[in-house]
Scaffold this motif. Sequence first.
Motif, PDB file in Angstrom:
ATOM      1  N   VAL A  80       0.882  -1.163   0.000  1.00  0.00           N
ATOM      2  CA  VAL A  80       0.000   0.000   0.000  1.00  0.00           C
ATOM      3  C   VAL A  80       0.918   1.211   0.000  1.00  0.00           C
ATOM      4  N   LEU A  81       0.919   1.936  -1.115  1.00  0.00           N
ATOM      5  CA  LEU A  81       1.899   3.004  -1.305  1.00  0.00           C
ATOM      6  C   LEU A  81       1.395   4.363  -0.855  1.00  0.00           C
ATOM      7  N   ALA A  82       0.104   4.499  -0.587  1.00  0.00           N
ATOM      8  CA  ALA A  82      -0.468   5.764  -0.141  1.00  0.00           C
ATOM      9  C   ALA A  82      -1.663   5.449   0.746  1.00  0.00           C
ATOM     10  N   PRO A  83      -2.031   6.366   1.656  1.00  0.00           N
ATOM     11  CA  PRO A  83      -3.195   6.105   2.515  1.00  0.00           C
ATOM     12  C   PRO A  83      -4.424   5.776   1.677  1.00  0.00           C
ATOM     13  N   LEU A  84      -5.124   4.733   2.087  1.00  0.00           N
ATOM     14  CA  LEU A  84      -6.310   4.271   1.368  1.00  0.00           C
ATOM     15  C   LEU A  84      -7.527   4.446   2.268  1.00  0.00           C
ATOM     16  N   LYS A  85      -8.492   5.237   1.816  1.00  0.00           N
ATOM     17  CA  LYS A  85      -9.703   5.431   2.595  1.00  0.00           C
ATOM     18  C   LYS A  85     -10.586   4.209   2.458  1.00  0.00           C
ATOM     19  N   VAL A  86     -11.048   3.710   3.606  1.00  0.00           N
ATOM     20  CA  VAL A  86     -11.919   2.538   3.619  1.00  0.00           C
ATOM     21  C   VAL A  86     -13.337   2.989   3.276  1.00  0.00           C
ATOM     22  N   ALA A  87     -13.890   2.405   2.224  1.00  0.00           N
ATOM     23  CA  ALA A  87     -15.230   2.808   1.762  1.00  0.00           C
ATOM     24  C   ALA A  87     -16.291   2.286   2.717  1.00  0.00           C
ATOM     25  N   PRO A  88     -17.252   3.106   3.105  1.00  0.00           N
ATOM     26  CA  PRO A  88     -18.299   2.653   4.022  1.00  0.00           C
ATOM     27  C   PRO A  88     -19.389   1.830   3.343  1.00  0.00           C
ATOM     28  N   ALA A  89     -19.500   1.897   2.010  1.00  0.00           N
ATOM     29  CA  ALA A  89     -20.619   1.238   1.328  1.00  0.00           C
ATOM     30  C   ALA A  89     -20.690  -0.252   1.616  1.00  0.00           C
ATOM     31  N   PRO A  90     -19.577  -1.019   1.521  1.00  0.00           N
ATOM     32  CA  PRO A  90     -19.698  -2.458   1.811  1.00  0.00           C
ATOM     33  C   PRO A  90     -20.189  -2.728   3.234  1.00  0.00           C
ATOM     34  N   PRO A 206      -4.992 -10.282   8.017  1.00  0.00           N
ATOM     35  CA  PRO A 206      -5.762  -9.470   8.975  1.00  0.00           C
ATOM     36  C   PRO A 206      -4.988  -8.206   9.361  1.00  0.00           C
ATOM     37  N   ILE A 207      -5.649  -7.046   9.258  1.00  0.00           N
ATOM     38  CA  ILE A 207      -4.953  -5.798   9.600  1.00  0.00           C
ATOM     39  C   ILE A 207      -5.622  -5.043  10.750  1.00  0.00           C
ATOM     40  N   GLY A 208      -6.847  -5.415  11.147  1.00  0.00           N
ATOM     41  CA  GLY A 208      -7.434  -4.722  12.286  1.00  0.00           C
ATOM     42  C   GLY A 208      -8.946  -4.736  12.298  1.00  0.00           C
ATOM     43  N   TYR A 209      -9.506  -3.925  13.206  1.00  0.00           N
ATOM     44  CA  TYR A 209     -10.947  -3.786  13.377  1.00  0.00           C
ATOM     45  C   TYR A 209     -11.336  -2.321  13.177  1.00  0.00           C
ATOM     46  N   VAL A 210     -12.576  -2.141  12.759  1.00  0.00           N
ATOM     47  CA  VAL A 210     -13.201  -0.822  12.768  1.00  0.00           C
ATOM     48  C   VAL A 210     -14.525  -0.947  13.496  1.00  0.00           C
ATOM     49  N   ARG A 211     -15.019   0.193  13.960  1.00  0.00           N
ATOM     50  CA  ARG A 211     -16.346   0.198  14.586  1.00  0.00           C
ATOM     51  C   ARG A 211     -17.333   0.814  13.601  1.00  0.00           C
ATOM     52  N   TRP A 212     -18.315   0.002  13.242  1.00  0.00           N
ATOM     53  CA  TRP A 212     -19.345   0.423  12.299  1.00  0.00           C
ATOM     54  C   TRP A 212     -20.649   0.570  13.055  1.00  0.00           C
ATOM     55  N   LEU A 213     -21.282   1.754  12.906  1.00  0.00           N
ATOM     56  CA  LEU A 213     -22.534   2.036  13.601  1.00  0.00           C
ATOM     57  C   LEU A 213     -23.662   2.110  12.584  1.00  0.00           C
ATOM     58  N   PRO A 214     -24.491   1.053  12.461  1.00  0.00           N
ATOM     59  CA  PRO A 214     -25.649   1.126  11.567  1.00  0.00           C
ATOM     60  C   PRO A 214     -26.654   2.159  12.091  1.00  0.00           C
ATOM     61  N   VAL A 215     -27.333   2.807  11.164  1.00  0.00           N
ATOM     62  CA  VAL A 215     -28.342   3.812  11.502  1.00  0.00           C
ATOM     63  C   VAL A 215     -29.689   3.306  11.022  1.00  0.00           C
ATOM     64  N   GLN A 216     -30.721   3.529  11.831  1.00  0.00           N
ATOM     65  CA  GLN A 216     -32.027   2.938  11.542  1.00  0.00           C
ATOM     66  C   GLN A 216     -32.630   3.483  10.259  1.00  0.00           C
ATOM     67  N   ASN A 217     -32.582   4.781  10.049  1.00  0.00           N
ATOM     68  CA  ASN A 217     -33.225   5.380   8.872  1.00  0.00           C
ATOM     69  C   ASN A 217     -32.201   6.147   8.040  1.00  0.00           C
ATOM     70  N   GLY A 218     -31.152   5.498   7.692  1.00  0.00           N
ATOM     71  CA  GLY A 218     -30.144   6.166   6.880  1.00  0.00           C
ATOM     72  C   GLY A 218     -28.870   5.356   6.838  1.00  0.00           C
ATOM     73  N   PRO A 219     -27.898   5.833   6.102  1.00  0.00           N
ATOM     74  CA  PRO A 219     -26.634   5.100   6.022  1.00  0.00           C
ATOM     75  C   PRO A 219     -25.887   5.147   7.348  1.00  0.00           C
ATOM     76  N   GLY A 220     -25.192   4.073   7.623  1.00  0.00           N
ATOM     77  CA  GLY A 220     -24.375   4.028   8.824  1.00  0.00           C
ATOM     78  C   GLY A 220     -23.048   4.747   8.615  1.00  0.00           C
ATOM     79  N   HIS A 221     -22.214   4.723   9.644  1.00  0.00           N
ATOM     80  CA  HIS A 221     -20.917   5.376   9.535  1.00  0.00           C
ATOM     81  C   HIS A 221     -19.960   4.755  10.553  1.00  0.00           C
ATOM     82  N   PHE A 222     -18.685   5.043  10.320  1.00  0.00           N
ATOM     83  CA  PHE A 222     -17.665   4.586  11.255  1.00  0.00           C
ATOM     84  C   PHE A 222     -17.666   5.486  12.496  1.00  0.00           C
ATOM     85  N   VAL A 223     -17.357   4.865  13.675  1.00  0.00           N
ATOM     86  CA  VAL A 223     -17.183   5.620  14.918  1.00  0.00           C
ATOM     87  C   VAL A 223     -15.823   5.239  15.508  1.00  0.00           C
ATOM     88  N   ALA A 224     -15.378   6.067  16.432  1.00  0.00           N
ATOM     89  CA  ALA A 224     -14.054   5.834  17.026  1.00  0.00           C
ATOM     90  C   ALA A 224     -14.039   4.522  17.803  1.00  0.00           C
TER      91      ALA A 224
END
Length: 732
Positions: A80-90, A206-224
């Motif tokens: 990985v030669l440059a920072p890669l933003k993890v897409a939330p869509a999947p 394996p490189i790690g974990y993220v915290r994903w917060l699903p939202v009831q009426n909308g797209p979810g997002h990552f949280v700290a």
Amino acid sequence: MALAQDQRPRFYEGQYLGADDLSAAVGYGRVQAARHALGAHAWGIAVGLQLKENPLPGGAVDVFIMPGYAWDGFGRPLAVLAPLKVAPAPFDALYKYDPVVDKGTKGRLVEVWLRYDETETGPPKPGFGVCDTADQNARVQETYRVEIGPRPSHADRHDPVFVAGQSVDALQALRKLDPAAPLVYDESIPHQTFPDGDIPAWWLIPIGYVRWLPVQNGPGHFVARDDSDPADTDSHKIARFRRNLGVVAESVLASDGALRLRDRSKDPDDPANTGFTKHPVPGFLSKDSSKAYYQPPGPDLVWVEGHLRAEGDVRLTRGRLDLRAADGQDHDTPLQILRSGDAGKTPAQMGGRSLQVLLGPAAQADNRLAVGPLKDDGTLDEKLTVLSGGLVGIGTPAPDRALTVQGPAGTYINVKADGGVHEVLLGADGNGGIVSTMTNHDLQLRAGGNVTRVVIKNDGKVGIGTAAPTLALSVVGDFGRDDGPATLNLWGSRIGDVGGNVLFVRAAAGGNVAFDGVNNRVGIGTNAPATKLQVVGDRIRLGDAGKHVDLRTDGSAVDLHSDTTNLYLRSSGPGGNNRVLVNPFGTDGFVGVGTEFPNVKLHLIGDLTVEGLPRSTTSIFWTLISDEALKQDVQPLSGALDKLLRLRGVSFQWRDAGAVRGRPGPLMGLLAQEVEPVFPEWVGTGPHGYKELTLQGFEAVVIEALRDLKALTDALDSRLKKVEGLSAKAKA
């Protein structure tokens, strides 16, 4: 085209080279690089590839995969030669809001993986393509893709490998051909047939974990990530989840005499991160219970999961030997060994150092340092025990004193000096406690500035206050007891003080002689003399045989006699009738002659014969010293008649004549209470508390009263004569 992975391309002069030849050269290099990567190393992350969070307004975060490098179990590179933003869509597609799972939570912890991927690129320029040739691309783009979600088993994490033409799980690669072979837990198989374009394969890193917060009426997002729980934070879980590459080798050779294991994230030029420093040696580090221990990477630079052998010295500098439980934690009971005392000293300063053994915190008094052999059941037989509370046990795991020595019958402590010439033994056996000099020398007890106070000579003599006793017991100075009863026993005889300030001497046969130091009394045959000399027994003898005087009592008589003169002072007893009774009751000093109940200093019942007077005479004249030369302050008495007339003569009877040693029947006399206001010098109080009366000086008062009476009669006589003279003249 399948590549023959065991053939090395070779070229010769004049050879026509085709695309296959050049591809074989490139392919051979890739295969050998993969074999080296998996032969000398275990697959995993070499550097970087962390998941970094960038905060967004509202509490959400963006997640980036940081640059880094890894290779997978097929030896393929992932760069990985440059920072890669993890897409939330999947994540949004895979993890929908679930009110049971997601309500009130801090988000779901989701695994993140990297997978090798490649894309053909560099097609031929227009007009240069060949119609009957496939895969007309000049380049292959080696890249990666991001995978998410749980992968619980090997089949979920990677494809099998090909060994000897067979597909097998990498863990079982050696057992496929030899069932007795060990499992390959790192799954790095360098002797496999590597996949190429004709054999597609995948392997997740394996490189790690993220915290994903699903939202009831909308797209979810990552949280700290959640690091609020010190025992099992998200950071700790990521550290355990990530797979870092390792080195596979049986020996590591130091090229310049030293082998260093260093955290690559630490500055090698910082003296604190090297083995060479002039910094003061720190003491034991304090326990921070808010920071839990976790799997590497962590505070431990090197883990040895098994036995460790060192053929040579093992040196710890600027650190401690910290002994942990199987989970890597000390559970608030640190057990450590540390060199101390180097702080502030130059290398030339000698001494002053210490080896410290830490047995937990001060609040825990029952942690133990145990030393001993291994028993047959595999447990330690504690021979030396040191408790953190300060108790030491030798031969016992449960000391109950500052030093407890325990063992079988005949347990001793030996102290030897001068090469064993002088030896002292301290211990106990069937005879009880023992302090012994095992060699032929004295035993000394010292106190007060290391001064010898008691010595036991090798010949058995004991000295107290002297180092040179001449008797079996020699005492220089006072000895005995001054705070309670004490007795000295001598071959059956006894000298003792039983209290009350009385010293007694008792012969072996049983008789006592007692000395009352308070009342200056001596008792023979009694420990409690009531008089200056009290003898309980039959006689006191003065003189030798044939010429002596006995004072004897047999319970009813007292004799004072001489065997040679046959003179007795006797109330009764051998030899005849009563002679004289001397009966001193208590301390009154009363003497009775002819009576057993004297009530005055001398009480006589019966006749008294005085030389020159007949026997029946009861009168007696007392001669008293009354010389004027012996007297002073001589004053005449006045008012004697008036004082006598103030007295009242009465008749009376005693209430208890025996109690006052008086005669029964009517008597005449005075009342002491009536006499006392007039003549207080005649009245006193006896030891029994009753008033006593003495008429000392009565004769002087009577004489002066008579003188007063004569003066009155003389005056009356003179007046009478005058009256008579006047009467005679009148008649004449």
